[in-house]
Scaffold this motif. Structure first.
Motif, PDB file in Angstrom:
ATOM      1  N   GLY A   1      -6.650   0.344   8.482  1.00  0.00           N
ATOM      2  CA  GLY A   1      -5.551   0.641   8.495  1.00  0.00           C
ATOM      3  C   GLY A   1      -4.649   0.957   9.932  1.00  0.00           C
TER       4      GLY A   1
ATOM      5  N   THR B   1       0.864  -1.148   0.043  1.00  0.00           N
ATOM      6  CA  THR B   1       0.008  -0.116   0.100  1.00  0.00           C
ATOM      7  C   THR B   1       0.804   1.238  -0.020  1.00  0.00           C
ATOM      8  OG1 THR B   1      -0.100   0.119   2.333  1.00  0.00           O
ATOM      9  CG2 THR B   1      -1.938  -1.094   1.097  1.00  0.00           C
TER      10      THR B   1
ATOM     11  N   ASN C   1       1.625   4.448   1.855  1.00  0.00           N
ATOM     12  CA  ASN C   1       1.637   4.811   3.204  1.00  0.00           C
ATOM     13  C   ASN C   1       1.910   6.226   3.187  1.00  0.00           C
ATOM     14  OD1 ASN C   1       1.172   1.929   3.968  1.00  0.00           O
ATOM     15  ND2 ASN C   1       3.521   1.728   3.376  1.00  0.00           N
TER      16      ASN C   1
ATOM     17  N   ASP D   1      -4.406   2.942   2.717  1.00  0.00           N
ATOM     18  CA  ASP D   1      -3.823   2.957   4.193  1.00  0.00           C
ATOM     19  C   ASP D   1      -4.712   3.519   5.295  1.00  0.00           C
ATOM     20  OD1 ASP D   1      -3.568   5.559   3.563  1.00  0.00           O
ATOM     21  OD2 ASP D   1      -1.633   5.818   4.061  1.00  0.00           O
TER      22      ASP D   1
ATOM     23  N   GLY E   1      -1.104   0.673   5.644  1.00  0.00           N
ATOM     24  CA  GLY E   1      -1.959  -0.238   5.201  1.00  0.00           C
ATOM     25  C   GLY E   1      -1.767  -1.473   5.603  1.00  0.00           C
TER      26      GLY E   1
END
Length: 351
Positions: free
Chosen positions: A241, A200, A202, A235, A227
């Protein structure tokens, strides 16, 4: 108060009333909240059932915490300029004059797909543009909390949506079915963010506000959003998240928390990275850049920036928000009597 001011005032109150019922009374809770507790949370202060559990509230302790309804009221602090940040395309056009932002390739406005050079495309032609770019995100331009966001890639002759194969026909249908979206560049993140979790993007959520006492802008708060395998491709804390507090002096991460449970995460559940071992690179320069950026918008008293640090050291603003959910701030302690609460009082959000 003249007639038009009265209409605006009553319209705002009506919107808040609708939001109270839609987003609080009928909100879906992630915790197992007993009905009596949920009603108590909703009615006495406008808290979500989740917030009551997350903050471990009781009728006395709730005086220390801002509620979900307080947050909704705070969304008007920047008016009449709040619209600029609420619409992601408009925000990109304005902010992009001063800071690196992801390039927007295509926009679908009320069913018309077009680029920024005057071309109008069919959904099939839009799919060809996706093929040319190879890696991008599709996002609704009027929503938040990661809702409706998908990562679209074209690799080795095949399309993927959030790492799952998708046919060109299905992708075309997706682009045609959803009427208000934009396709934007995927920005490569700094190795420290890949170390946290590389599936992901971030982002750092960093909040700047104008201090009601000094009238100067300051960095109020920052977290690293991360994430997990369950939130791909986003995220967002609201999607499950992880969130780590960032020490404003050193840039070091704290342990992780989630909005959907009360656990403390010392390491990432997928990557195994220990959060407190991570320090945001060039943190002092990062803060200075965001603060300088906030000062270019003196008519916006509060901005929640979502920023990616890039491998070359540049900072890329993914988006800027006219408000920020209070949950990610209050995971680290109540703010009703803190700096955010004082800021809200200065703007008439709370008493």
């Amino acid at each position: 108060m003249d007639f038009f001011e009265l209409v605006r005032y009553l319209t705002k109150k009506a919107k808040l009333f609708v939001l109270y019922w839609r987003r609080i009374i009928f909100a879906r809770d992630h915790f197992k909240v007993p009905l009596f507790t949920k009603l108590k949370a909703n009615i006495f202060g406008g808290y979500l059932g989740d917030q009551w559990m997350l903050y471990d509230l009781d009728m006395k302790k709730k005086k220390e915490y801002l509620s979900e309804f307080d947050w909704y009221r705070s969304r008007y602090i920047n008016e009449p300029f709040d619209y600029m940040l609420n619409n992601k395309i408009v925000a990109t056009e304005v902010l992009g004059r001063y800071v690196r932002m992801p390039e927007i390739y295509l926009v679908n406005s009320k069913g018309v797909i077009s680029d920024f050079h005057g071309a109008v495309l069919s959904s099939e032609e839009a799919v060809e543009r996706v093929k040319e770019a190879g890696d991008m995100f599709i996002k609704p331009y009027g929503k938040g909390k990661g809702n409706g966001v998908h990562h679209i890639t074209y690799v080795d002759g095949a399309f993927y949506k959030d790492d799952a194969p998708i046919t060109p026909q299905a992708l075309a249908e997706l682009l045609e079915r959803n009427k208000d979206w934009y396709l934007s560049e995927t920005v490569k993140q700094h190795p420290y963010a890949d170390l946290l979790y590389d599936k992901t993007v971030n982002t750092i959520r960093i909040i700047t506000l104008r201090d009601p006492k000094t009238k100067r802008f300051k960095v109020f708060f920052a977290v690293q959003r991360i994430g997990t395998s369950k939130t791909i491709p986003v995220d967002n804390g609201s999607q499950g998240g992880l969130v780590c507090n960032i020490d404003l002096e050193t840039g070091r991460l704290s342990h992780g928390r989630r909005l959907h449970d009360c656990e403390v995460y010392e390491v990432h559940p997928d990557s195994g990275t220990r959060f407190e071992d991570i320090v945001i690179p060039d943190w002092a320069a990062f803060k200075d850049e965001i603060l300088t950026l906030a000062e270019r918008f003196p008519y916006l008293h509060f901005i929640a920036w979502d920023v990616i640090k890039m491998p070359d050291g540049q900072n890329c603003v993914i988006e800027a928000n006219t408000s920020s959910g209070v949950n990610i701030v209050q995971l680290w302690g109540g703010q009703r009597n803190g700096e955010l609460g004082d800021f809200y009082r200065a703007h008439g959000v709370i008493k």
